[in-house]
Design an enzyme around this catalytic site. Sequence first.
Site, PDB file in Angstrom:
ATOM      1  N   GLU A 115      78.720  42.807  28.026  1.00 41.75           N
ATOM      2  CA  GLU A 115      77.744  41.828  28.489  1.00 41.75           C
ATOM      3  C   GLU A 115      76.356  42.193  27.991  1.00 41.75           C
ATOM      4  OE1 GLU A 115      77.936  40.777  32.593  1.00 41.75           O
ATOM      5  OE2 GLU A 115      80.076  40.368  32.553  1.00 41.75           O
ATOM      6  N   HIS A 229      69.535  32.886  35.568  1.00 46.91           N
ATOM      7  CA  HIS A 229      70.604  33.072  34.590  1.00 46.91           C
ATOM      8  C   HIS A 229      70.384  32.078  33.463  1.00 46.91           C
ATOM      9  CE1 HIS A 229      74.479  33.647  32.738  1.00 46.91           C
ATOM     10  NE2 HIS A 229      74.719  34.642  33.570  1.00 46.91           N
ATOM     11  N   ARG A 276      68.470  39.404  30.471  1.00 49.26           N
ATOM     12  CA  ARG A 276      68.519  38.033  30.971  1.00 49.26           C
ATOM     13  C   ARG A 276      67.164  37.348  31.008  1.00 49.26           C
ATOM     14  NH1 ARG A 276      72.701  38.515  36.088  1.00 49.26           N
ATOM     15  NH2 ARG A 276      74.617  38.381  34.855  1.00 49.26           N
ATOM     16  N   HIS A 331      69.389  32.600  39.928  1.00 52.36           N
ATOM     17  CA  HIS A 331      70.648  33.341  39.996  1.00 52.36           C
ATOM     18  C   HIS A 331      70.638  34.502  40.986  1.00 52.36           C
ATOM     19  CE1 HIS A 331      74.505  34.797  38.592  1.00 52.36           C
ATOM     20  NE2 HIS A 331      73.995  35.945  38.193  1.00 52.36           N
ATOM     21  N   ARG A 366      67.487  42.456  36.726  1.00 57.72           N
ATOM     22  CA  ARG A 366      68.797  43.080  36.938  1.00 57.72           C
ATOM     23  C   ARG A 366      69.638  43.076  35.664  1.00 57.72           C
ATOM     24  NH1 ARG A 366      74.023  41.377  38.486  1.00 57.72           N
ATOM     25  NH2 ARG A 366      73.427  39.210  38.850  1.00 57.72           N
TER      26      ARG A 366
END
Length: 499
Positions: A115, A229, A276, A331, A366
């Site tokens: 990811e 997100h 992100r 998100h 995060r």
Amino acid sequence: MSTTESTNVLVIGSGIAGCAAALSAARNGDNVALVTKATHADETSTGWAQGGIATTRHDADQFKQDIIDASDNTADPNAVDILVNEAPSVIEDVLIETLDVPFDKENDEFAYGQEAAHSTRRILHVGASTGKHILRPFFEYLQNHQSVRIYDDSTALELITEHDTVHGAIVEDSNTSRVIFAGNTILATGGIGTLYPYSTNPSAATGDGIGMASLVGAQTADMAFVQFHPTAYAADDPDELFLISEAVRGEGAVLRNGNDVRFMPDYHVDAELAPRDVVARAVSSERSQTGTVYLDVSSFDFESTFPDLAAKCEQHDVDIDAGIPVAPAQHFLCGGVVVDTHGRTTVDGLYAVGECARTGVHGANRLASTGLLEGLVWGVRAGNDAAGKSATAVETPDVTTIDPQLPDQFTDAKFKRIQQIVGRSAGITRTRDDLQNAQAELRRIKGEIDAYARTRTSRSLYELRNAAVTALLITQAASETDSVGCHQLVESADPAPQM
């Protein structure tokens, strides 16, 4: 009907953090009451989680560095050490040995996923529906545990306090109002998605834990750091929105704008696998400039790799071959109620874990798939620490209804107004003027809610109060915090994401 009950540990919330806390306290021999709005596991943020849960494997130092890098160098190194050092043993104990979660494998070995902003493959997953495969067996395990009593379809209205110590909560379901006294109370209420017009969170994410904790004097921190997100399905109707997991980009999908141009290499050296906050701002910018952004999944077999997501796309008549239209959506809240390494807040008798807590692990942004891990690690720690204390009965606040109930339209309209204010002022980019104007509006709304709540009791009204308190904390913190991570102050802000 009203009842009074006592328990050693009261857990409010039933995502991975709440379930881990309940399990840990029960293993210590305590009686545990678990209060949840949900009626089944899929109604929680954990149940909606797609990508997976990150683990350390053999790269603790690099995992730590990835977390700190993604946070824009704001994560607490001590908290990150706890996360990466305890990840393997906690996952093995709870998820594998106790719950037998069927993580994907290849040749009898775990098939670790890749990811964004991870330097290596370290994501344990079950397709693109990891959360429900964790939480369904977790919920079932606790339902069958002799020391755990679950109150589903129930809402904690107010914490019970005396002499600056929390002694439990007042809880309501459709038929019963309960006073539950507890030796210790653990908040695990999840996120804040309902404060925004577009969110990947379930509708129950109304900021309850943060609101209730703040109202009894608990400190909060990092409330400016609301993560968006970058790849939610660009639906016109918020109810039709669904997340396109970061794992899709990890497998090779790329982002293209309305001119059919791949743009992420122009924004970051890691392109689609940048942190992100970088990707979300880029997607928002390209949508503003070119009208649309879509996810090109033509480089691999999307249907066989992500069958659950392929089915959702089919359900929404998305032509995968033409690309999946995406837009940023709220998100995750990186901040929350301030806690220490065992989940203890600044108020005696009160703990917080999961998304409603600020452990310091995430800092200003995060890293993907560390949310479930943080909830699991701090849930276990908090449950252990909270165990072993008996409840004390004290005087309880009066939450009786004197005046007629408000019509549903009142709370619906106020929620909609809060969404408009927060979406406009605390989106992907913000201005101090917008944030200060938002605070003035939110204070007026909270004043109205407080006046009604003095003589009326209902789940929706108390959720609305918590949402207003949490929205004020976010906008105030954002107006006072310099740009970093997912919080970006500008001269002229982008409007709230529109699908």
